[in-house]
Design an enzyme around this catalytic site. Structure first.
Site, PDB file in Angstrom:
ATOM      1  CB  CYS A 135     138.091  28.573   0.928  1.00 36.27           C
ATOM      2  SG  CYS A 135     137.116  30.077   0.864  1.00 36.27           S
ATOM      3  CB  CYS A 138     134.769  29.138   2.638  1.00 34.73           C
ATOM      4  SG  CYS A 138     135.237  29.553   0.966  1.00 34.73           S
ATOM      5  CG  ASP A 139     135.892  26.374   5.256  1.00 36.39           C
ATOM      6  OD1 ASP A 139     134.657  26.494   5.200  1.00 36.39           O
ATOM      7  OD2 ASP A 139     136.536  25.673   4.467  1.00 36.39           O
TER       8      ASP A 139
END
Ligand code: NAP
Length: 312
Positions: A135, A138-139
């Site tokens: 992701c 997300c990261d």
């Protein structure tokens, strides 16, 4: 167990939320059960440029999904967070058993989507969350000014690689062939991006490091040559993002519903082989898995549920 809902929708992605909106507007008592956060895959998608009407600069998957959630709620769809462990779908009343409770409905719409496929290399589990991610939204920020590698050659890999260039100093796409699968318009943007490099005909066979990912072995599938990629000494780590497609979330329904490669078979009106059970979105056998097609499936499934209930 108290209430028998008209419709229970499993999954709060675009298909499930569109089904919730249409079922709610039809005045069906509706419960949407989602195990995590709403949105499914678009909750982890940075840019949505191809949902009709989605022209707002900087609009992301999460902001689109937040509006969809709000809209389903506005029309009366109830929401609950639970993980369904088993289902009984035959019979007039369908039963769903979750970790937190049991639920009953006259109809079930399955919109459980799909999850990212693992890269398939040695030590992958050990470094997932410690350098390996699925992701970018997300990261990506963990890799501010680091080097990052992306596995895959489809729309997801190339779009997410471009997103990662906003954070990483260099992004290398590792693809098992020598041409991308991604749409031409997406490819053009990637080829024009000076921060993106390519490793063609290559697959990651092994990842390694101490606590965090800092080396990997990449194999050239044409020559068989193995190359070790090491993190820059000053960095001590790099990121590896996998975008090589998805597996359907359909294990719960194995042996009950007709499937093809794990995807649920439906007719054009989202009917599965069990009366009163519908499937919508990425979980279905279909040719195009997009937000727009998922939302359309959800709308059709809800209207078919309404017809089913009226005729029973
Ligand atoms: P995809 O289109 O199935 O592409 C998967 C990519 O990963 C392919 O390039 C494939 O290589 C590669 N791959 C598969 N298995 C592999 C393995 N074991 N090792 C190494 N590489 C492997 O998946 P996706 O990009 O996630 O897209 C899924 C669907 O969503 C598609 O229909 C796509 O069009 C859609 N999507 C659309 C958008 C958009 O329109 N903006 C954005 C994201 C996704 P090969 O090419 O050699 O098969």
């Amino acid at each position: 167990m108290s209430k028998i809902y008209d419709v229970i929708i499993l999954g709060g992605g675009p298909a499930g939320l569109a089904a919730g909106l249409y079922a709610g507007r039809s005045r069906l008592s509706t419960l949407i059960i989602e195990k995590g956060q709403d949105g499914g895959q678009i909750a982890i998608t940075d840019e949505i440029e191809n949902y009709p009407g989605q022209m707002v600069e900087g609009e992301s998957g999460p902001s689109l999904i937040a509006r969809m959630t709000e809209q389903a709620k506005k029309f009366g769809a109830e929401r609950c967070s639970d993980v369904i462990k088993s289902v009984e779908l035959n019979g007039e009343v369908k039963k769903l058993v979750g970790a937190k409770g049991e639920y009953e409905a006259k109809c079930v719409i399955i919109a459980t989507g799909a999850f990212p496929k693992p890269i398939g290399c040695e030590n992958e589990g050990k470094f997932t969350g410690k350098g390996i991610s699925f992701c970018a939204t997300c990261d990506a920020s963990f890799f501010e000014d680091f080097e990052v590698y992306v596995v895959g050659g489809g729309d997801s890999a190339v779009e997410e690689a471009m997103y990662l260039t906003k954070f990483a100093r260099k992004v290398t796409i590792i693809h098992r062939r020598n041409e991308l699968r991604a749409a031409k318009s997406i490819q053009e943007k990637a080829f024009a991006n000076p921060k993106i490099a390519f490793m063609w005909d290559s697959v990651v066979v092994k990842v390694d490091g101490d606590e965090l990912l800092s080396s990997m072995t990449v194999k050239n599938v044409k020559t068989g040559e193995l190359t070790t990629v090491e993190a820059d000494e000053d960095d001590g780590l790099f990121g590896l993002f996998g975008f090589i497609g998805y597996n359907p979330n359909s294990q719960l329904f194995e042996g009950m519903l007709d499937m093809e490669n794990g995807y649920i078979k439906t007719d054009d009106n989202m009917h599965t082989n069990i009366p009163g059970v519908f499937a919508a979105g990425d979980i279905r056998v279909k040719s195009l898995r997009q937000v727009v097609t998922a939302a359309a499936d959800g709308a059709i499934a809800a209207m078919q549920a309404e017809h089913y209930i009226s005729n029973h």
